[in-house]
Motif scaffolding. Structure first.
Motif, PDB file in Angstrom:
ATOM      1  N   ASP A   1       0.806  -1.206   0.000  1.00 24.75           N
ATOM      2  CA  ASP A   1       0.000   0.000   0.000  1.00 24.75           C
ATOM      3  C   ASP A   1       0.841   1.259   0.000  1.00 24.75           C
ATOM      4  N   THR A   2       2.158   1.106   0.150  1.00 32.23           N
ATOM      5  CA  THR A   2       3.038   2.270   0.223  1.00 32.23           C
ATOM      6  C   THR A   2       2.931   3.080  -1.053  1.00 32.23           C
ATOM      7  N   ALA A   3       2.698   4.385  -0.924  1.00 33.17           N
ATOM      8  CA  ALA A   3       2.477   5.218  -2.087  1.00 33.17           C
ATOM      9  C   ALA A   3       3.786   5.481  -2.827  1.00 33.17           C
ATOM     10  N   VAL A   4       4.805   5.940  -2.084  1.00 41.11           N
ATOM     11  CA  VAL A   4       6.122   6.205  -2.649  1.00 41.11           C
ATOM     12  C   VAL A   4       7.118   5.392  -1.831  1.00 41.11           C
ATOM     13  N   SER A   5       7.810   4.505  -2.484  1.00 37.26           N
ATOM     14  CA  SER A   5       8.758   3.656  -1.771  1.00 37.26           C
ATOM     15  C   SER A   5      10.167   3.854  -2.325  1.00 37.26           C
ATOM     16  N   GLN A   6      11.126   3.683  -1.441  1.00 37.88           N
ATOM     17  CA  GLN A   6      12.531   3.821  -1.815  1.00 37.88           C
ATOM     18  C   GLN A   6      13.301   2.638  -1.279  1.00 37.88           C
ATOM     19  N   THR A   7      14.285   2.203  -2.053  1.00 35.53           N
ATOM     20  CA  THR A   7      15.204   1.173  -1.582  1.00 35.53           C
ATOM     21  C   THR A   7      16.618   1.533  -2.006  1.00 35.53           C
ATOM     22  N   PRO A   8      17.590   1.307  -1.132  1.00 35.36           N
ATOM     23  CA  PRO A   8      17.421   0.806   0.234  1.00 35.36           C
ATOM     24  C   PRO A   8      17.039   1.924   1.200  1.00 35.36           C
ATOM     25  N   LYS A   9      16.731   1.567   2.407  1.00 40.45           N
ATOM     26  CA  LYS A   9      16.428   2.560   3.420  1.00 40.45           C
ATOM     27  C   LYS A   9      17.722   3.137   4.009  1.00 40.45           C
ATOM     28  N   TYR A  10      18.706   2.285   4.137  1.00 40.42           N
ATOM     29  CA  TYR A  10      20.019   2.697   4.628  1.00 40.42           C
ATOM     30  C   TYR A  10      21.083   2.221   3.658  1.00 40.42           C
ATOM     31  N   LEU A  11      22.107   3.040   3.494  1.00 41.00           N
ATOM     32  CA  LEU A  11      23.185   2.689   2.583  1.00 41.00           C
ATOM     33  C   LEU A  11      24.489   3.216   3.172  1.00 41.00           C
ATOM     34  N   LYS A  19      26.859   3.820  -6.347  1.00 41.88           N
ATOM     35  CA  LYS A  19      25.666   3.231  -5.745  1.00 41.88           C
ATOM     36  C   LYS A  19      24.408   3.774  -6.411  1.00 41.88           C
ATOM     37  N   SER A  20      23.320   3.017  -6.272  1.00 41.84           N
ATOM     38  CA  SER A  20      22.037   3.454  -6.813  1.00 41.84           C
ATOM     39  C   SER A  20      20.961   3.393  -5.744  1.00 41.84           C
ATOM     40  N   ILE A  21      20.034   4.321  -5.843  1.00 44.40           N
ATOM     41  CA  ILE A  21      18.854   4.331  -4.988  1.00 44.40           C
ATOM     42  C   ILE A  21      17.643   4.238  -5.915  1.00 44.40           C
ATOM     43  N   GLU A  99       0.912  20.324  -8.285  1.00 38.68           N
ATOM     44  CA  GLU A  99       0.226  19.522  -7.278  1.00 38.68           C
ATOM     45  C   GLU A  99       1.117  19.212  -6.088  1.00 38.68           C
ATOM     46  N   THR A 100       0.472  18.705  -5.072  1.00 37.16           N
ATOM     47  CA  THR A 100       1.176  18.342  -3.844  1.00 37.16           C
ATOM     48  C   THR A 100       2.167  17.220  -4.105  1.00 37.16           C
ATOM     49  N   GLN A 101       3.335  17.341  -3.532  1.00 36.61           N
ATOM     50  CA  GLN A 101       4.335  16.290  -3.637  1.00 36.61           C
ATOM     51  C   GLN A 101       4.226  15.362  -2.438  1.00 36.61           C
ATOM     52  N   TYR A 102       4.242  14.081  -2.711  1.00 36.46           N
ATOM     53  CA  TYR A 102       4.212  13.072  -1.659  1.00 36.46           C
ATOM     54  C   TYR A 102       5.574  12.389  -1.631  1.00 36.46           C
ATOM     55  N   PHE A 103       6.110  12.310  -0.425  1.00 29.99           N
ATOM     56  CA  PHE A 103       7.495  11.875  -0.267  1.00 29.99           C
ATOM     57  C   PHE A 103       7.608  10.412   0.133  1.00 29.99           C
ATOM     58  N   GLY A 104       8.691   9.809  -0.329  1.00 34.53           N
ATOM     59  CA  GLY A 104       9.058   8.487   0.136  1.00 34.53           C
ATOM     60  C   GLY A 104       9.678   8.571   1.520  1.00 34.53           C
ATOM     61  N   PRO A 105      10.026   7.445   2.106  1.00 30.12           N
ATOM     62  CA  PRO A 105      10.540   7.418   3.475  1.00 30.12           C
ATOM     63  C   PRO A 105      11.978   7.906   3.613  1.00 30.12           C
ATOM     64  N   GLY A 106      12.668   8.082   2.497  1.00 21.63           N
ATOM     65  CA  GLY A 106      14.046   8.553   2.545  1.00 21.63           C
ATOM     66  C   GLY A 106      15.053   7.403   2.530  1.00 21.63           C
ATOM     67  N   THR A 107      16.206   7.685   1.982  1.00 22.28           N
ATOM     68  CA  THR A 107      17.342   6.752   2.008  1.00 22.28           C
ATOM     69  C   THR A 107      18.497   7.460   2.694  1.00 22.28           C
ATOM     70  N   ARG A 108      18.939   6.851   3.794  1.00 20.53           N
ATOM     71  CA  ARG A 108      20.027   7.465   4.565  1.00 20.53           C
ATOM     72  C   ARG A 108      21.349   6.931   4.048  1.00 20.53           C
TER      73      ARG A 108
END
Lengths: 112, 116
Positions: A1-11, A19-21, A99-108
């Motif tokens: 159900d995640t709207a915007v997803s990112q991988t990996p979460k930590y790098l 590297k790629s995100i 329009e409104t931007q919806y953000f992913g959880p971020g990659t650290r």
């Protein structure tokens, strides 16, 4: 159900590596973005794509190369990583530039 | 060039106090959009509100309210009866509709700490 997803979460990686995100959105949006948030929490736009076409390319070193294989994906590849690249990278999407931007959880990303 | 200023770097209040976060913007466009986002300690960016430049009506959503004044180029955010869960970094952002469409500019953020 995640709207915007990112991988990996930590790098965590060494200087000089490549590297790629990855970012994916399932909102059916046309526009996607990459942002960098530094250690002081300052948030700066890096790139914007609309329908797979690069629209905004801020003053970002050309070691950073975004790639959009389709409307739902916007990946960020970073060559020759440097210590200063350590940050949180956020992907976002919107229905259009107004329009409104919806953000992913971020990659650290931590470059050692 | 567009600019967003959040002059308050950090604010600390005690629970149940009201608090206002200031946001002042600069733009040459007549059509633009203003946003507020919340970034809790967990790190995600949560959308709170979007307002376009033609709609100066203030908005209230529960304990949150926003005061948009074009005359002073301000879009301030008030939390009434603050709670500990309101502790977060709050960002104000501006997006233009003209040549810079999509290039959102974020303020530097205001870190709000609500103490029990």
């Amino acid at each position: 159900d995640t709207a915007v997803s990112q991988t990996p979460k930590y790098l965590v990686t060494q200087m000089g590596n490549d590297k790629s995100i990855k970012c994916e959105q399932n909102l059916g949006h046309d526009t996607m973005y990459w942002y960098k948030q530094d250690s002081k929490k300052f948030l700066k736009i890096m790139f914007s794509y609309n329908n797979k076409e690069l629209i905004i390319n801020e003053t970002v070193p050309n070691r950073f190369s975004p790639k959009s294989p389709d409307k739902a994906h916007l990946n960020l590849h970073i060559n020759s990583l440097e210590l200063g690249d350590s940050a949180v990278y956020f992907c976002a999407s919107s229905g259009g530039h107004r329009e409104t931007q919806y953000f992913g959880p971020g990659t650290r990303l931590l470059v050692l | 060039a567009q600019k967003v200023t959040q002059a308050q770097t950090e604010i600390s209040v005690v629970e149940k106090e009201d608090v206002t976060l200031d946001c002042v913007y600069e733009t040459r466009d007549t059509t633009y959009y203003l946003f507020w986002y919340k970034q809790p300690p967990s790190g995600e960016l949560v959308f709170l509100i979007r307002r376009n430049s033609f709609d100066e009506q203030n908005e209230i959503s529960g304990r949150y309210s926003w005061n948009f004044q074009k005359s002073t180029s301000s879009f301030n955010f008030t939390i009434t009866a603050s709670q500990v869960v309101d502790s977060a970094v709050y960002f104000c952002a501006l997006s233009e509709a003209g040549a810079n469409a999509g290039k959102s500019t974020f303020g530097d953020g205001t870190t709000l700490t609500v103490k029990p």
